[in-house]
Motif scaffolding. Structure first.
Motif, PDB file in Angstrom:
ATOM      1  N   CYS A 109      33.660  42.016  43.909  1.00  0.00           N
ATOM      2  CA  CYS A 109      35.029  41.865  44.308  1.00  0.00           C
ATOM      3  C   CYS A 109      35.409  42.643  45.591  1.00  0.00           C
ATOM      4  CB  CYS A 109      36.133  41.766  43.505  1.00  0.00           C
ATOM      5  SG  CYS A 109      35.932  40.285  42.209  1.00  0.00           S
TER       6      CYS A 109
ATOM      7  N   LYS B  44      33.335  35.110  36.596  1.00  0.00           N
ATOM      8  CA  LYS B  44      34.492  35.237  37.604  1.00  0.00           C
ATOM      9  C   LYS B  44      34.339  33.952  38.401  1.00  0.00           C
ATOM     10  CE  LYS B  44      34.125  40.170  38.363  1.00  0.00           C
ATOM     11  NZ  LYS B  44      33.248  41.134  38.933  1.00  0.00           N
TER      12      LYS B  44
ATOM     13  N   CYS C 229      37.144  36.629  44.832  1.00  0.00           N
ATOM     14  CA  CYS C 229      36.723  36.401  43.311  1.00  0.00           C
ATOM     15  C   CYS C 229      37.940  36.823  42.535  1.00  0.00           C
ATOM     16  CB  CYS C 229      35.497  37.210  42.919  1.00  0.00           C
ATOM     17  SG  CYS C 229      35.507  38.773  42.962  1.00  0.00           S
TER      18      CYS C 229
ATOM     19  N   LEU D  19      29.352  31.765  41.884  1.00  0.00           N
ATOM     20  CA  LEU D  19      28.974  32.652  43.229  1.00  0.00           C
ATOM     21  C   LEU D  19      27.887  31.799  44.097  1.00  0.00           C
ATOM     22  CD1 LEU D  19      29.215  34.739  44.851  1.00  0.00           C
ATOM     23  CD2 LEU D  19      27.408  36.127  43.525  1.00  0.00           C
TER      24      LEU D  19
ATOM     25  N   TYR E 221      34.942  32.158  42.117  1.00  0.00           N
ATOM     26  CA  TYR E 221      34.865  32.501  43.366  1.00  0.00           C
ATOM     27  C   TYR E 221      35.727  31.234  44.190  1.00  0.00           C
ATOM     28  CZ  TYR E 221      31.776  36.069  42.062  1.00  0.00           C
ATOM     29  OH  TYR E 221      31.296  37.170  41.515  1.00  0.00           O
TER      30      TYR E 221
END
Length: 189
Positions: free
Chosen positions: A145, A176, A166, A102, A178
Motif C-alpha cells: 500500500c 486486499k 489498497c 491487483l 484495490y
C-alpha cells in the motif's frame, strides 16, 4: 424482511445487468453541452454555485476532446463538478464497479495510460512520478500500500492524476481490494 431483501436483490441484479451509460464531456465546456452529448442522466447545475453532480445510473467517461480523448470503464463513484458560470470544472472517479484484485486494477490503469499516450498526454515529472508499470517493483509497492500517484498533462489544457490505492475488505480478510482513482481538471502550473 424477505420482501425487502428480494427487492434490494432485484434492484442490485438489474443494476449489474443494465449496460453502463455514457458521460461525454470536455473540461471547460458548458454544462448543457455535456448533458446533451451524454446518454447517462445527470442533473442540471446549480446557478451561481461551485458544486458537483453524480450520474443517476452506472456510467463511464468518454473524454470528448477531439485530440486528447479517452474512454474509461464504468464507474460507480463518478462526480462532475462545475464552476459558477456553469462550465465543467473537474471530474473525479474510480473507473470500476467494485474493489478489484491487483491484476485487474493494473489492467485498467495500463489501458488508460496507453490511451493517454496515444492521444497526446504526457507524464508530468516522470522521474518523481513515473507511470505505473507491470513490474515487480510496482507490484511490491502496491502490495505494501505504498504506491505513489502519477500525473499526466495534455499540453497546457488539462491535467489528471491517477492512483491505485489498497485497503482491506472485511468480506475477504485474506485479500486486499484495490481502487483506481482519477482526478482531472484544467491545467495549472
Amino acid at each position: 424482511m424477505a420482501a425487502t431483501l428480494f427487492v434490494v436483490g432485484a434492484c442490485k441484479a438489474t443494476e449489474l445487468l443494465t449496460p453502463a451509460k455514457e458521460i461525454a464531456l470536455i473540461i471547460g465546456e458548458p454544462w448543457k453541452d455535456m448533458q446533451s452529448r451524454s446518454t447517462a442522466e445527470i442533473a442540471d447545475n446549480i446557478p451561481d454555485e461551485i458544486w458537483y453532480r453524480i450520474p443517476k445510473e452506472l456510467a463511464y467517461l468518454r473524454f470528448a476532446d477531439p485530440k486528447h480523448g479517452f474512454i474509461t470503464p464504468p464507474a460507480k463513484f463518478f462526480t462532475v463538478s462545475f464552476d459558477d458560470d456553469a462550465s465543467i470544472r473537474s471530474v473525479r472517479m474510480s473507473p470500476q464497479v467494485e474493489p478489484l484484485p491487483l491484476q485487474e486494477s493494473w489492467n485498467i490503469v495500463l489501458d488508460l495510460q496507453n490511451q493517454w499516450r496515444k492521444s497526446g498526454w504526457e507524464l508530468d515529472e516522470p522521474e518523481e512520478y513515473p507511470a505505473y508499470d507491470n513490474t515487480p517493483l510496482w507490484h511490491e509497492a502496491l502490495k505494501k500500500c505504498a504506491a505513489l500517484s502519477t500525473h499526466w498533462n495534455a499540453g497546457k489544457l488539462y491535467q489528471l492524476m491517477v492512483v491505485i490505492t489498497c485497503y482491506e475488505d472485511n468480506r475477504y480478510p485474506d485479500n486486499k481490494g484495490y481502487l483506481v482513482t482519477i482526478s482531472m481538471g484544467k491545467y495549472r502550473e
